[in-house]
Scaffold this active site. Structure first.
Site, PDB file in Angstrom:
ATOM      1  N   LYS B  27       0.833  -1.202   0.000  1.00  0.00           N
ATOM      2  CA  LYS B  27       0.000   0.000   0.000  1.00  0.00           C
ATOM      3  C   LYS B  27       0.867   1.251   0.000  1.00  0.00           C
ATOM      4  O   LYS B  27       0.664   2.166  -0.821  1.00  0.00           O
ATOM      5  CB  LYS B  27      -0.933  -0.020   1.217  1.00  0.00           C
ATOM      6  CG  LYS B  27      -1.995   1.074   1.172  1.00  0.00           C
ATOM      7  CD  LYS B  27      -2.724   1.238   2.501  1.00  0.00           C
ATOM      8  CE  LYS B  27      -3.555   0.047   2.890  1.00  0.00           C
ATOM      9  NZ  LYS B  27      -4.889   0.035   2.246  1.00  0.00           N
ATOM     10  N   ARG B  97      -3.510   2.753   8.476  1.00  0.00           N
ATOM     11  CA  ARG B  97      -3.730   1.446   7.831  1.00  0.00           C
ATOM     12  C   ARG B  97      -2.463   0.630   7.779  1.00  0.00           C
ATOM     13  O   ARG B  97      -1.369   1.158   7.625  1.00  0.00           O
ATOM     14  CB  ARG B  97      -4.181   1.653   6.375  1.00  0.00           C
ATOM     15  CG  ARG B  97      -5.521   2.293   6.192  1.00  0.00           C
ATOM     16  CD  ARG B  97      -5.771   2.452   4.691  1.00  0.00           C
ATOM     17  NE  ARG B  97      -6.562   3.633   4.426  1.00  0.00           N
ATOM     18  CZ  ARG B  97      -7.807   3.594   3.932  1.00  0.00           C
ATOM     19  NH1 ARG B  97      -8.373   2.445   3.681  1.00  0.00           N
ATOM     20  NH2 ARG B  97      -8.464   4.704   3.712  1.00  0.00           N
ATOM     21  N   GLY B 106      -7.854  -7.761   4.284  1.00  0.00           N
ATOM     22  CA  GLY B 106      -8.757  -7.920   5.422  1.00  0.00           C
ATOM     23  C   GLY B 106      -8.141  -8.582   6.636  1.00  0.00           C
ATOM     24  O   GLY B 106      -8.802  -8.815   7.636  1.00  0.00           O
ATOM     25  N   MET B 108      -5.398  -7.550   8.430  1.00  0.00           N
ATOM     26  CA  MET B 108      -4.863  -6.685   9.479  1.00  0.00           C
ATOM     27  C   MET B 108      -5.786  -5.477   9.679  1.00  0.00           C
ATOM     28  O   MET B 108      -6.855  -5.398   9.085  1.00  0.00           O
ATOM     29  CB  MET B 108      -3.442  -6.279   9.132  1.00  0.00           C
ATOM     30  CG  MET B 108      -2.488  -7.459   9.329  1.00  0.00           C
ATOM     31  SD  MET B 108      -0.811  -6.992   8.964  1.00  0.00           S
ATOM     32  CE  MET B 108      -0.941  -6.472   7.277  1.00  0.00           C
ATOM     33  N   ARG B 341      -2.584  -1.868  -6.602  1.00  0.00           N
ATOM     34  CA  ARG B 341      -1.681  -3.006  -6.530  1.00  0.00           C
ATOM     35  C   ARG B 341      -1.985  -3.931  -7.705  1.00  0.00           C
ATOM     36  O   ARG B 341      -3.063  -3.824  -8.319  1.00  0.00           O
ATOM     37  CB  ARG B 341      -1.870  -3.755  -5.218  1.00  0.00           C
ATOM     38  CG  ARG B 341      -3.265  -4.277  -5.055  1.00  0.00           C
ATOM     39  CD  ARG B 341      -3.483  -4.871  -3.678  1.00  0.00           C
ATOM     40  NE  ARG B 341      -4.882  -5.248  -3.550  1.00  0.00           N
ATOM     41  CZ  ARG B 341      -5.513  -5.388  -2.408  1.00  0.00           C
ATOM     42  NH1 ARG B 341      -4.895  -5.146  -1.277  1.00  0.00           N
ATOM     43  NH2 ARG B 341      -6.782  -5.746  -2.370  1.00  0.00           N
ATOM     44  N   HIS B 459       2.100 -41.055  -0.573  1.00  0.00           N
ATOM     45  CA  HIS B 459       1.919 -41.876  -1.769  1.00  0.00           C
ATOM     46  C   HIS B 459       0.732 -41.404  -2.601  1.00  0.00           C
ATOM     47  O   HIS B 459       0.852 -41.210  -3.821  1.00  0.00           O
ATOM     48  CB  HIS B 459       1.734 -43.332  -1.327  1.00  0.00           C
ATOM     49  CG  HIS B 459       1.627 -44.297  -2.454  1.00  0.00           C
ATOM     50  ND1 HIS B 459       0.427 -44.747  -2.940  1.00  0.00           N
ATOM     51  CD2 HIS B 459       2.589 -44.859  -3.231  1.00  0.00           C
ATOM     52  CE1 HIS B 459       0.646 -45.580  -3.947  1.00  0.00           C
ATOM     53  NE2 HIS B 459       1.948 -45.666  -4.140  1.00  0.00           N
ATOM     54  N   SER B 789      21.056 -36.162 -10.440  1.00  0.00           N
ATOM     55  CA  SER B 789      19.682 -35.688 -10.380  1.00  0.00           C
ATOM     56  C   SER B 789      19.315 -35.599  -8.902  1.00  0.00           C
ATOM     57  O   SER B 789      19.368 -36.599  -8.189  1.00  0.00           O
ATOM     58  CB  SER B 789      18.769 -36.662 -11.123  1.00  0.00           C
ATOM     59  OG  SER B 789      17.446 -36.196 -11.047  1.00  0.00           O
ATOM     60  N   CYS B 856      14.652 -34.156  -9.657  1.00  0.00           N
ATOM     61  CA  CYS B 856      13.490 -34.966 -10.015  1.00  0.00           C
ATOM     62  C   CYS B 856      12.577 -35.182  -8.822  1.00  0.00           C
ATOM     63  O   CYS B 856      11.699 -36.021  -8.852  1.00  0.00           O
ATOM     64  CB  CYS B 856      13.918 -36.288 -10.628  1.00  0.00           C
ATOM     65  SG  CYS B 856      14.866 -37.326  -9.521  1.00  0.00           S
ATOM     66  N   TYR B 876      18.426 -28.907 -15.705  1.00  0.00           N
ATOM     67  CA  TYR B 876      16.995 -29.131 -15.942  1.00  0.00           C
ATOM     68  C   TYR B 876      16.250 -29.431 -14.648  1.00  0.00           C
ATOM     69  O   TYR B 876      16.860 -29.771 -13.637  1.00  0.00           O
ATOM     70  CB  TYR B 876      16.783 -30.276 -16.947  1.00  0.00           C
ATOM     71  CG  TYR B 876      17.194 -31.638 -16.429  1.00  0.00           C
ATOM     72  CD1 TYR B 876      16.310 -32.428 -15.681  1.00  0.00           C
ATOM     73  CD2 TYR B 876      18.471 -32.140 -16.676  1.00  0.00           C
ATOM     74  CE1 TYR B 876      16.686 -33.660 -15.201  1.00  0.00           C
ATOM     75  CE2 TYR B 876      18.863 -33.378 -16.191  1.00  0.00           C
ATOM     76  CZ  TYR B 876      17.971 -34.131 -15.453  1.00  0.00           C
ATOM     77  OH  TYR B 876      18.344 -35.358 -14.957  1.00  0.00           O
TER      78      TYR B 876
END
Lengths: 904, 904
Positions: B27, B97, B106, B108, B341, B459, B789, B856, B876
């Site tokens: 803000k 504020r 909403g 705070m 914003r 799982h 990996s 991975c 990657y």
């Protein structure tokens, strides 16, 4: 200048020295050193251990430049001797022997009399005017070469030899004539051709190359690998090869071979000690076919040699400043030294020699510490089986020697039975698949433990070392039928009540009740013997006093009871580095309250149960504080998963199923309610579950109760005049805020209790570093933690991903395949776990320079690991009371080594 | 110059700007930026987030110098306005504020009309010539102050207000007179005195200080903490406080308050969107008591204001180059901007806005990527519940939203029943305590999964994401009685066959069969819809094409089947980063062979069973290779503990116990034999036991079979013309030699197979880095490994010592207590796990500069984690197919962010 791969020695000068032991191996370094010291050593050269590694890397071949270097050393040897390999007139004969950095007696290969063939043997016969001797050498060489280099079984040569003796109608080798031996050589060669499909190599250069390669190969024969595993010797060191001009102990009655010690390795007494076998080569002494004479006999039969030996022994000790174990050969009255090395010795000999050598001015007190292998102190602190009488008993099996000492007693298969039998006055050995915290009472009642499962840090092993009771674990051949009350080990059926004896130092299991002898030192410490009455105690005390002065590392003990704490102090511990609070909850009078706490469904109920535990914990702590007056006591908050305090899940499931199947209803509901809670607490991987500080965060009232018990106890004993230094340890922290949250509770309770009592107690709050993330984020944690104690048991588990209960077989396989060099649960893994420790210390101290750091895992009492702890600058190590002397000595040795390195 | 703690804005100039968002909050930064851009913003100042942190560190007090700086900003505000706080003639009124870095709508606190008291209210009445307005402001202020600052329940003020209305016989607040309101103020003050024991502060300076502190405190109110947890906002950022001159939307019919969006946040359409409430302050819009008008209505009632708003909206978009969400107030026809914003938007709006803004020349294609929150793409790829119709169904519970999408079907409580019901043509939702590999067939047959246990990487969650099926897990309120075939959730009894609907995006569980709408993009990718027919697909494709061009990280998919592989390619995956081979063994035609392999007592038997599995594995691999023609495929060798393939231990124990109790003998022996083997394989901590490469080292024939299957398949498809690039991954390596030993087998088999086939296939052999020790010793491992990996699921488990199955409750508690800021199984832990990854990459590349590195674990598809992977220079990321687009976008965003940082 390029790298040097071959080191020559001879004529009073050697290229190597004792400092090159890594490169030359123990034997090569010894030969070089003795040569330089002017001792009579036959000339020769050493091919380095590095060549061995190159040999393996190149799949059994050596690069040209190394071959050339070997050839040139050989030429030099030929010049010095005035002989040549294969020369028909003056043939050079050599021995080819292995020699690694660490002695591995009998594990690798040796070839003697190399250089003989059908031509050179005649020259030898001529030169010695002793054809029988020459052909005896020749037949020995062919036999040895066939066996060692060409891999033909010894037995086959023996058979040929026996046949010959039968044919000649004689009993001893020595009765065979030169002609017999000549025939024998022919027959051996025929055997070789049959077995290998190739002729015996007549060319001495080829003999030499093949023999050298065989020695390199012998580094990785099975028995060498096994030996290295047992003795924690790295597999990649490699062996050196020593090629040395032959001297002959088998040239008649003024010749012979022997081994000697500069002092008695069993008692430490100052006397020449050893054996001599006349008219024999070195192997004959080892082979044990003829019985050798005590070396003192030389005084009569070869007095000059004996005098010379005495003089050499003294020079060796002065030179090496340690007791030496040497090999020698006498050739027609002339003494040759073939090897020298530091002598292995018993714990008793070690401490006596250390003291004596200081008194003799041979070493300084600091240096004397390096003459003792720290683990041998164990022999002095535990009762041992009577060395003579044990031979009468049958060894029926073997397990992992995981807590030293000797235990004998009647078999009990359950903890309950152990307690009952103990009450009836029996000595008991508890025999279980594995032990668990449930078994504590039974373990307390037993002399020692034998388990079929588990490794060196399994419950039985840890508790064994903690209690100072012998344990043999992981005896996988042991099959227990608990219900039947029997067990099978090999072909032996064991019943409850049978006598069995276990040796926690060797892992041996013996049938029957083997008699023991008690530790003299312990009898003194227990006040059963006056210090003046025990020479052993006096040696021990001198060594320990020196060690304490020299060491930089503090040494504390892991102790949960006043008894352990007292013992720890007697052994010289400077505090308690780990007091586990959970062991206190397994006691029969406490377990019900602990279970009530766990089964509570509300915080109120939980607090009620905790309130009943509070006074008990307070008394526990007060008792320990009193014993440790003036010394710090590190208390770890509750750590294990709660289900450890409840009955086992499968057991309950089976009980309920049986009751139901039988149509019974009584007790089912009760058991089901219990099962529900057990199910709730059930974890797939309890090691990684709800335990450690996670308990204290989910149930802050537990931490509150424990903190209150600690501070109330501290205030209470402080009022009695005790100097109390509590250090509260939060376990299993991985996140800085976990620690902060627990610390907040502890500090608040401390303020409350001290305000109530009107006393101020200094205290520290710190954490165990036992998760990789704790080490990685040590900087954050150190913002609010005043000390770190590395819990290397768990840290090893998480760093490797090894569950110590489950990976015994994996680790065994890894050791035998050379994937691991040592068991990381026994010897700290420097590359992984050690790296995290270093990181933890560095990052922690960067934030808090006066951060106190220690270790309280099993490694805290293991000398190699203690050395590492010293090196990375920890403040202290903590280990089980019985290992305190070892840790003190190891810490001192680390300091001495470091100093020596600086001075060099 | 000292630090600056307060930033002023007003009169077209501000000290702050959008770049100081960390310090000023969203803000404050917006107000500064709008002021600088010349927009009409009431003047004021922002107290920084840093002051909030200082406030907490000082236990609620601020140092003098900060108080002084605030005073001086206040004086400057007074000057600009020509008013003074508390001045009886020209009183300054302000709003106070909160405003954090990340929007927490909403959550705070806010206080309006501050500065009013019994004196200043009269001045306000005089200046506005509207006493009713003045007293309305006053009563609102007292009420708000009493509630927000003094902590008195809202309800109590409402009661007083209601009583007043009843007394006056009116229905609406607006019907109360100035005198009524004056009385109400008195009554509110009385309430405050009663509740707090202190008088309402008449001094406006005291009001300001208390209001400011209340805003700081509201940072740590419960709902703010919960919000931050849900949205992964760190707890230590703190909030700024904005003090701003009041403007009044409640001064009559030409006044009002509103919120607006520069474009439609649901559809992305380019139109002014929002709401306006005439004669009201901002809170009234939020409170929803009166229904606001669509913002377009302003065109009629305040046409000048509307025109101005349109112009401002355009300026805002041009300035911020993004869609804005703004708040405004109109005071007697004059427009004031109070906040702006970036607007939250749906996935659909996000991709449309990104494309449109490029077309409008507002942003470059690269910049447009930053306008899309990567996870919102999920909404576009999964079927969703019909947003209108779902409101008709009852939400009966909630769990962890762990695999996005909507699933509805009939309940099955076992995998077997799921398969049967599916065969009968039913849609099924599998409801289980937890799922295990045994359930795979049933999971395949189900629309989605609901479990009572497990976390985000349990799982069910992992398989759900893998299969692209919705999963709601860890619904701890769910109590299942499998035997009875019922479950209880809250007050609802669920039976097998009942319809339920689960929303894997929100975690909601609804009773009944909620209708769904299918993903349009997926219909195009599946060929059910032509690309031209779908606008959404076209936006999606444009965004993905841009992202692919911009990103540096490769993106691969985790896929075990040809179907998954095909989907992955359709989503743009550039290879397979993880093909798990064990899932292939759970298929019904294979499990018996797998079990035979495990139960084999000799190597010969084991090899026979493996030989039967070989052709099946070969076909699996061949099918995947064909789909991935030209792309690399990383295949992981067998990883899970063998007992996962066998029946459960407890189950067998119970079965045997029941048979025995009933006196039955048939089948007992068979079951006991099986139990013996299961017991042998039983582990206390299977996660840390005999699994991964440990299997391949203890049973090299398994590795041999798998390597053979891979290379035979590769040769076979290569002959068909497929370009095949296998990358073989050895799991769970912690010791370099483990890898070397496995690599030796793989290389040997590769040589054999290729020689047999007469084909050369290029391949790599690498390892998963999933143990801390692997990262620590990465240098050694990289000597023989060609790729790493990072298996961050297991690495997170071992680094934290968290078992993902067991620590769900711990992690939940940690999140709610602020001990953890995010769940490390969802968002990569940079301080611990990330540190190890960095170390692994650095140490590995130091030895092998061209080492290929990837990830991975589950984190490979999570944007924050992808950003980290980009930052540490991985080659990657690999994730489940459905997350591939998210990973591609996140990777591109990371590249754009990095570039922007360089350019700045």
């Amino acid at each position: 200048m390029g790298k040097k791969y071959v080191y020559f020695f001879g004529n009073g000068q050697a290229e190597g020295s004792a400092r090159l032991k890594d490169l030359l191996g123990g034997k090569g370094a010894g030969l070089a050193e003795m040569t330089n010291a002017g001792l009579p050593v036959p000339p020769g050269f050493t091919i380095t251990t590095e060549v061995c590694r190159i040999f393996y890397e190149n799949e059994g071949r050596l690069p040209m430049e190394i071959e050339a270097e070997i050839q040139s050393a050989l030429r030099r040897l030929e010049e010095v001797r005035g002989e040549r390999l294969g020369d028909p007139e003056r043939p050079l004969l050599v021995s080819v022997r292995s020699g690694a950095k660490f002695s591995m007696p009998g594990m690798m290969d040796t070839i003697l009399n190399l250089g003989l063939n059908d031509v050179t043997v005649q020259a030898l016969a001529r030169r010695t005017q002793n054809p029988r001797f020459a052909y005896d050498c020749y037949r020995r060489f062919v036999q040895m070469f066939g066996n060692v280099v060409l891999g033909i079984e010894k037995r086959k040569f023996e058979e040929v030899l026996e046949a010959k003796k039968r044919a000649r109608g004689v009993q001893h080798d020595t009765e065979l004539t030169a002609e017999d031996l000549k025939e024998l050589v022919r027959e051996f060669k025929r055997l070789i051709a049959e077995e290998t499909g190739r002729d015996f190599p007549e060319d001495p250069h080829e003999q030499l190359q093949q023999a050298r390669d065989a020695v390199f190969r012998s580094w990785n024969n099975e028995r060498a690998i096994t030996y290295r595993q047992i003795h924690n010797i790295p597999h990649d060191l490699g062996t050196a090869v020593n090629v040395q001009a032959m001297v002959f102990g088998n040239m008649g009655e003024t010749s012979g071979s022997g081994v000697g010690f500069t002092r008695n390795p069993a008692t430490g007494e100052k006397e020449l000690f050893g054996e001599f076998l006349p008219n024999a080569q070195g192997e004959d002494v080892v082979a044990g076919i003829r019985t050798p004479l005590p070396v003192q006999k030389l005084r009569e039969i070869l007095p000059d040699v004996y005098r010379q030996l005495e003089e050499i022994a003294e020079r060796l000790e002065r030179h090496y400043r340690d007791v030496q174990d040497f090999e020698f050969t006498v050739q027609e009255g002339q003494l040759f030294m073939l090897q020298t090395r530091s002598a292995k010795r018993t714990g008793l000999a070690a401490i006596r020699i250390a003291c004596d050598m200081v008194d003799e001015g041979l070493v300084t007190p600091e240096e004397s510490l390096r003459l003792i292998e720290a683990p041998t102190l164990n022999q002095l602190l535990h009762p041992t089986f009577d060395p003579v009488k044990r031979k009468e008993f049958r060894v029926i099996g073997r397990g992992l020697a995981s807590s030293p000492g000797a235990a004998a007693g009647r078999i009990a298969f359950t903890a309950r039975r152990a307690v009952e039998m103990r009450r009836q006055g029996e000595r008991v050995v508890l025999v279980r698949m594995e032990t668990s915290p449930d078994d504590i009472a039974g373990m307390q009642a037993s002399e020692g433990f034998l388990t079929a499962r588990g490794g060196a840090t399994s419950h039985a092993a840890v508790v064994g070392r903690q209690m100072g009771k012998p344990a043999v674990v992981g005896c996988s051949a042991l099959i227990i039928d608990e219900e039947a009350g029997t067990a099978r080990l090999g072909d032996v059926l064991l019943r409850e009540g049978d006598y069995i004896s276990i040796d926690g130092t060797t892992g041996e299991i013996m049938l029957g009740d083997v008699p023991k002898v008690e530790s003299e030192i312990l009898r003194v410490l227990n006040g059963e013997l006056e210090p003046e009455q025990s020479k052993i105690y006096q040696y021990f005390k001198r060594v320990m006093d020196t060690a304490r002065e020299v060491k930089r590392l503090g040494v504390r003990a892991n102790a949960d009871t006043p008894g352990d704490a007292r013992l720890a102090r007697a052994f010289g511990a400077e505090g308690i580095g780990l007091a586990r609070t959970e062991h206190m909850f397994f006691a029969p009078d406490r377990l019900p309250h602990m279970q009530a706490m766990i089964l509570a469904s509300t915080e109120v109920e939980r607090r009620e149960a905790l309130a009943r535990l509070l006074p008990m914990q307070r008394e526990d702590f007060a008792a320990i504080f009193r014993v440790m007056d003036g010394y710090p006591v590190t208390i770890r908050l509750l750590d294990p998963p709660l289900h450890e305090f409840l009955p086992k899940r499968e057991q309950l499931m089976v009980e309920i199923a049986i009751l139901r199947a039988k149509g019974e209803t009584e007790g089912v509901e009760e058991k089901e309610r219990l099962l529900t809670r057990v199910e709730e607490l059930h974890e797939f991987n309890p090691m990684l579950g709800l335990r450690g500080c996670r308990l204290g965060i989910l149930y802050p009232e537990i931490t509150e109760m424990q903190a209150r018990a600690i501070f109330e106890a501290a205030c209470q004993v402080a009022r009695e005049g005790v100097r109390v230094l509590p250090e509260i340890m939060v376990p299993l922290v991985g996140i800085a805020r976990e620690f902060e949250a627990q610390r907040e509770i502890i500090d608040r309770v401390a303020r409350e209790v001290m305000r109530e009592a009107g006393i101020q107690i200094p205290y520290l709050v710190g954490t165990m570093i036992e998760l990789p993330r704790a080490a990685l984020t040590a900087g954050e944690i150190a913002r609010s933690a005043e000390f770190f104690s590395f819990g290397t048991n768990d840290l090893t588990q998480t760093t490797f991903g090894f569950s110590r209960d489950d990976t015994v077989a994996v680790i065994e396989a890894y050791l035998s395949q050379g994937i691991l060099e040592t068991d990381p649960f026994l010897i700290l893994d420097r590359a992984g776990v050690g790296e995290l420790m270093k990181m933890g210390v560095e990052r922690g101290r960067a934030v808090r320079p006066n951060l106190k750091t220690g270790i309280c895992g099993e490694h805290g009492g293991e000398p190699n690991s203690v050395e590492f702890c010293h090196r990375i600058g920890l403040d202290y190590v903590s280990c089980s009371p019985y290992r305190v002397p070892i840790a003190i000595l190891a810490a001192a040795q680390a300091a001495v080594t470091e100093l020596a390195a600086v001075l060099e």
